[in-house]
Design a protein around this motif. Structure first.
Motif, PDB file in Angstrom:
ATOM      1  N   PRO A   1       0.961  -1.172   0.079  1.00  0.00           N
ATOM      2  CA  PRO A   1      -0.177   0.072   0.121  1.00  0.00           C
ATOM      3  C   PRO A   1       0.672   1.353   0.071  1.00  0.00           C
ATOM      4  CG  PRO A   1      -0.651  -1.569   1.463  1.00  0.00           C
ATOM      5  CD  PRO A   1       0.507  -2.256   1.280  1.00  0.00           C
ATOM      6  N   PRO A   2       0.273   2.417  -0.344  1.00  0.00           N
ATOM      7  CA  PRO A   2       1.031   3.637  -0.508  1.00  0.00           C
ATOM      8  C   PRO A   2       1.780   3.943   1.030  1.00  0.00           C
ATOM      9  CG  PRO A   2      -0.987   3.969  -1.659  1.00  0.00           C
ATOM     10  CD  PRO A   2      -1.019   2.605  -1.088  1.00  0.00           C
ATOM     11  N   GLY A   3       2.978   4.365   0.927  1.00  0.00           N
ATOM     12  CA  GLY A   3       3.645   4.797   2.304  1.00  0.00           C
ATOM     13  C   GLY A   3       4.298   3.505   3.097  1.00  0.00           C
ATOM     14  N   THR A   4       4.143   2.317   2.571  1.00  0.00           N
ATOM     15  CA  THR A   4       4.761   1.169   3.249  1.00  0.00           C
ATOM     16  C   THR A   4       6.001   0.805   3.093  1.00  0.00           C
ATOM     17  OG1 THR A   4       3.978  -0.411   1.703  1.00  0.00           O
ATOM     18  CG2 THR A   4       2.611   0.089   3.448  1.00  0.00           C
ATOM     19  N   SER A   5       6.927   0.487   3.926  1.00  0.00           N
ATOM     20  CA  SER A   5       8.221   0.348   3.864  1.00  0.00           C
ATOM     21  C   SER A   5       8.828  -0.969   4.483  1.00  0.00           C
ATOM     22  CB  SER A   5       8.915   1.439   4.380  1.00  0.00           C
ATOM     23  OG  SER A   5      10.360   1.340   4.550  1.00  0.00           O
ATOM     24  N   THR A   6       9.880  -1.389   4.162  1.00  0.00           N
ATOM     25  CA  THR A   6      10.465  -2.348   4.718  1.00  0.00           C
ATOM     26  C   THR A   6      11.638  -2.004   6.009  1.00  0.00           C
ATOM     27  OG1 THR A   6      12.434  -2.578   3.485  1.00  0.00           O
ATOM     28  CG2 THR A   6      10.767  -3.937   2.557  1.00  0.00           C
ATOM     29  N   GLY A   7      11.707  -0.970   6.012  1.00  0.00           N
ATOM     30  CA  GLY A   7      12.794  -0.435   6.900  1.00  0.00           C
ATOM     31  C   GLY A   7      14.209  -1.089   6.597  1.00  0.00           C
ATOM     32  N   TRP A   8      15.340  -0.486   7.140  1.00  0.00           N
ATOM     33  CA  TRP A   8      16.667  -0.760   6.552  1.00  0.00           C
ATOM     34  C   TRP A   8      16.883  -2.118   7.143  1.00  0.00           C
ATOM     35  CZ3 TRP A   8      19.706   1.887   3.412  1.00  0.00           C
ATOM     36  CH2 TRP A   8      19.197   3.213   3.391  1.00  0.00           C
ATOM     37  N   HIS A   9      17.521  -3.162   6.138  1.00  0.00           N
ATOM     38  CA  HIS A   9      17.392  -4.652   6.484  1.00  0.00           C
ATOM     39  C   HIS A   9      18.579  -5.262   5.569  1.00  0.00           C
ATOM     40  CE1 HIS A   9      14.501  -4.787   3.319  1.00  0.00           C
ATOM     41  NE2 HIS A   9      14.805  -6.238   3.088  1.00  0.00           N
ATOM     42  N   ASP A  10      18.717  -6.370   5.868  1.00  0.00           N
ATOM     43  CA  ASP A  10      19.522  -7.431   5.228  1.00  0.00           C
ATOM     44  C   ASP A  10      18.957  -8.698   4.817  1.00  0.00           C
ATOM     45  OD1 ASP A  10      20.357  -9.183   7.356  1.00  0.00           O
ATOM     46  OD2 ASP A  10      22.167  -8.169   7.517  1.00  0.00           O
TER      47      ASP A  10
ATOM     48  N   ILE B   1       7.702  -8.995  -6.844  1.00  0.00           N
ATOM     49  CA  ILE B   1       8.105 -10.437  -6.909  1.00  0.00           C
ATOM     50  C   ILE B   1       9.519 -10.314  -6.219  1.00  0.00           C
ATOM     51  CG2 ILE B   1       8.561 -12.540  -7.907  1.00  0.00           C
ATOM     52  CD1 ILE B   1       5.741 -12.298  -8.333  1.00  0.00           C
ATOM     53  N   HIS B   2       9.809 -11.202  -5.112  1.00  0.00           N
ATOM     54  CA  HIS B   2      11.225 -11.070  -4.648  1.00  0.00           C
ATOM     55  C   HIS B   2      11.471 -12.605  -4.350  1.00  0.00           C
ATOM     56  CE1 HIS B   2      10.606  -7.402  -2.893  1.00  0.00           C
ATOM     57  NE2 HIS B   2       9.393  -7.294  -3.244  1.00  0.00           N
ATOM     58  N   ALA B   3      12.688 -12.841  -4.775  1.00  0.00           N
ATOM     59  CA  ALA B   3      13.427 -14.220  -4.844  1.00  0.00           C
ATOM     60  C   ALA B   3      14.857 -14.502  -4.107  1.00  0.00           C
ATOM     61  CB  ALA B   3      13.623 -14.661  -6.483  1.00  0.00           C
ATOM     62  N   TYR B   4      15.007 -15.331  -3.185  1.00  0.00           N
ATOM     63  CA  TYR B   4      15.967 -15.527  -2.277  1.00  0.00           C
ATOM     64  C   TYR B   4      16.717 -16.728  -2.426  1.00  0.00           C
ATOM     65  CZ  TYR B   4      13.875 -11.450  -0.313  1.00  0.00           C
ATOM     66  OH  TYR B   4      13.094 -10.273  -0.367  1.00  0.00           O
ATOM     67  N   SER B   5      18.264 -17.045  -2.459  1.00  0.00           N
ATOM     68  CA  SER B   5      18.703 -18.250  -2.374  1.00  0.00           C
ATOM     69  C   SER B   5      19.873 -18.068  -1.551  1.00  0.00           C
ATOM     70  CB  SER B   5      19.136 -18.528  -3.870  1.00  0.00           C
ATOM     71  OG  SER B   5      19.577 -19.913  -3.901  1.00  0.00           O
ATOM     72  N   PRO B   6      20.042 -18.888  -0.489  1.00  0.00           N
ATOM     73  CA  PRO B   6      19.076 -19.911   0.033  1.00  0.00           C
ATOM     74  C   PRO B   6      17.982 -19.198   0.633  1.00  0.00           C
ATOM     75  CG  PRO B   6      21.085 -19.792   1.419  1.00  0.00           C
ATOM     76  CD  PRO B   6      21.377 -18.870   0.223  1.00  0.00           C
ATOM     77  N   SER B   7      17.004 -20.091   1.072  1.00  0.00           N
ATOM     78  CA  SER B   7      15.963 -19.415   1.666  1.00  0.00           C
ATOM     79  C   SER B   7      16.177 -18.617   2.828  1.00  0.00           C
ATOM     80  CB  SER B   7      15.077 -20.694   2.298  1.00  0.00           C
ATOM     81  OG  SER B   7      14.450 -21.537   1.077  1.00  0.00           O
ATOM     82  N   LEU B   8      15.580 -17.649   2.925  1.00  0.00           N
ATOM     83  CA  LEU B   8      15.636 -16.889   4.350  1.00  0.00           C
ATOM     84  C   LEU B   8      15.668 -17.395   5.574  1.00  0.00           C
ATOM     85  CD1 LEU B   8      13.732 -13.467   3.096  1.00  0.00           C
ATOM     86  CD2 LEU B   8      16.162 -13.909   2.858  1.00  0.00           C
ATOM     87  N   GLU B   9      16.485 -17.402   6.340  1.00  0.00           N
ATOM     88  CA  GLU B   9      16.696 -17.902   7.674  1.00  0.00           C
ATOM     89  C   GLU B   9      16.584 -16.528   8.693  1.00  0.00           C
ATOM     90  OE1 GLU B   9      16.357 -20.858   8.649  1.00  0.00           O
ATOM     91  OE2 GLU B   9      16.352 -21.410   6.530  1.00  0.00           O
ATOM     92  N   GLN B  10      17.082 -15.490   8.491  1.00  0.00           N
ATOM     93  CA  GLN B  10      17.201 -14.194   9.238  1.00  0.00           C
ATOM     94  C   GLN B  10      17.449 -13.172   8.356  1.00  0.00           C
ATOM     95  OE1 GLN B  10      20.228 -15.357  12.030  1.00  0.00           O
ATOM     96  NE2 GLN B  10      21.573 -13.752  11.137  1.00  0.00           N
ATOM     97  N   MET B  11      16.970 -12.071   9.205  1.00  0.00           N
ATOM     98  CA  MET B  11      17.105 -10.611   8.590  1.00  0.00           C
ATOM     99  C   MET B  11      17.680  -9.882   9.710  1.00  0.00           C
ATOM    100  SD  MET B  11      13.927  -9.928   5.861  1.00  0.00           S
ATOM    101  CE  MET B  11      12.962  -9.739   7.031  1.00  0.00           C
ATOM    102  N   THR B  12      18.626  -8.985   9.535  1.00  0.00           N
ATOM    103  CA  THR B  12      19.124  -8.206  10.564  1.00  0.00           C
ATOM    104  C   THR B  12      18.355  -6.593  10.026  1.00  0.00           C
ATOM    105  OG1 THR B  12      21.027  -9.161  10.776  1.00  0.00           O
ATOM    106  CG2 THR B  12      21.031  -6.935  11.597  1.00  0.00           C
ATOM    107  N   HIS B  13      17.832  -6.059  11.067  1.00  0.00           N
ATOM    108  CA  HIS B  13      17.277  -4.632  10.866  1.00  0.00           C
ATOM    109  C   HIS B  13      18.197  -3.690  11.287  1.00  0.00           C
ATOM    110  CE1 HIS B  13      13.236  -6.140   9.644  1.00  0.00           C
ATOM    111  NE2 HIS B  13      13.544  -7.186  10.395  1.00  0.00           N
TER     112      HIS B  13
END
Length: 165
Positions: free
Chosen positions: A69-78, A134-146
């Motif tokens: 939606p308009p205005g949404t964000s992930t925030g800083w992350h890896d 559409i987002h694709a990741y390899s290997p599967s996401l196990e964690q994200m640091t914010h």
């Protein structure tokens, strides 16, 4: 939680993919007729928050459909040890990255971005209309640091593990 009917089962022995391969894969999924319409808000979700649907999954690959939606964000992350890519299906998203300073790149429908495991970014819908990607990741996401952006520097703010999703 039951797996949505749109999930594709992939070979369990799939090899890790490169960022460029993931971008190609995201574009293939994005080209599926009606894919943007599958990104509807879940009935139990806040209509002003992002929602996502896993389209494919295996130990070495995940593909997600995300509604913005308009205005949404992930925030800083890896993305932990995963490499990734995303492509915009509808609307526009802005990716913010920081090398020496914060840089922004607007990506419209059909445009995308591939990135390595050390990539830190914030993706945001700055437009007035909903966006779908559409987002694709390899290997599967196990964690994200914010991260928090403090005085022009990114500082780790916490780690989110797969179990929390």
């Amino acid at each position: 939680m039951p797996v949505p009917s749109t999930t594709v089962d992939l070979a369990a022995d799939a090899r890790d993919l490169t960022p460029v391969q993931l971008l190609r894969l995201a574009r293939l999924f994005a080209g599926r007729p009606g894919i943007a319409d599958e990104a509807t808000a879940r009935p139990d979700a806040d209509p002003h928050e992002r929602t996502w649907l896993q389209l494919a999954g295996a130990p070495h690959l995940q593909v997600w459909l995300i509604r913005w939606p308009p205005g949404t964000s992930t925030g800083w992350h890896d993305h932990g040890s995963a490499v990734g890519a995303f492509t915009v299906v509808r609307g526009a998203l802005t990716e913010r990255t920081r090398v020496a300073e914060v840089q922004e790149e607007r990506l419209g429908a059909g445009e995308g971005r591939a990135f390595g495991a050390s990539h830190v970014h914030d993706v945001v819908n700055l437009g007035e209309d909903e966006a779908v990607s559409i987002h694709a990741y390899s290997p599967s996401l196990e964690q994200m640091t914010h991260y928090d952006l403090v005085d022009g520097r990114l500082r780790p703010a916490g780690v989110e593990r797969r179990e929390a999703w």
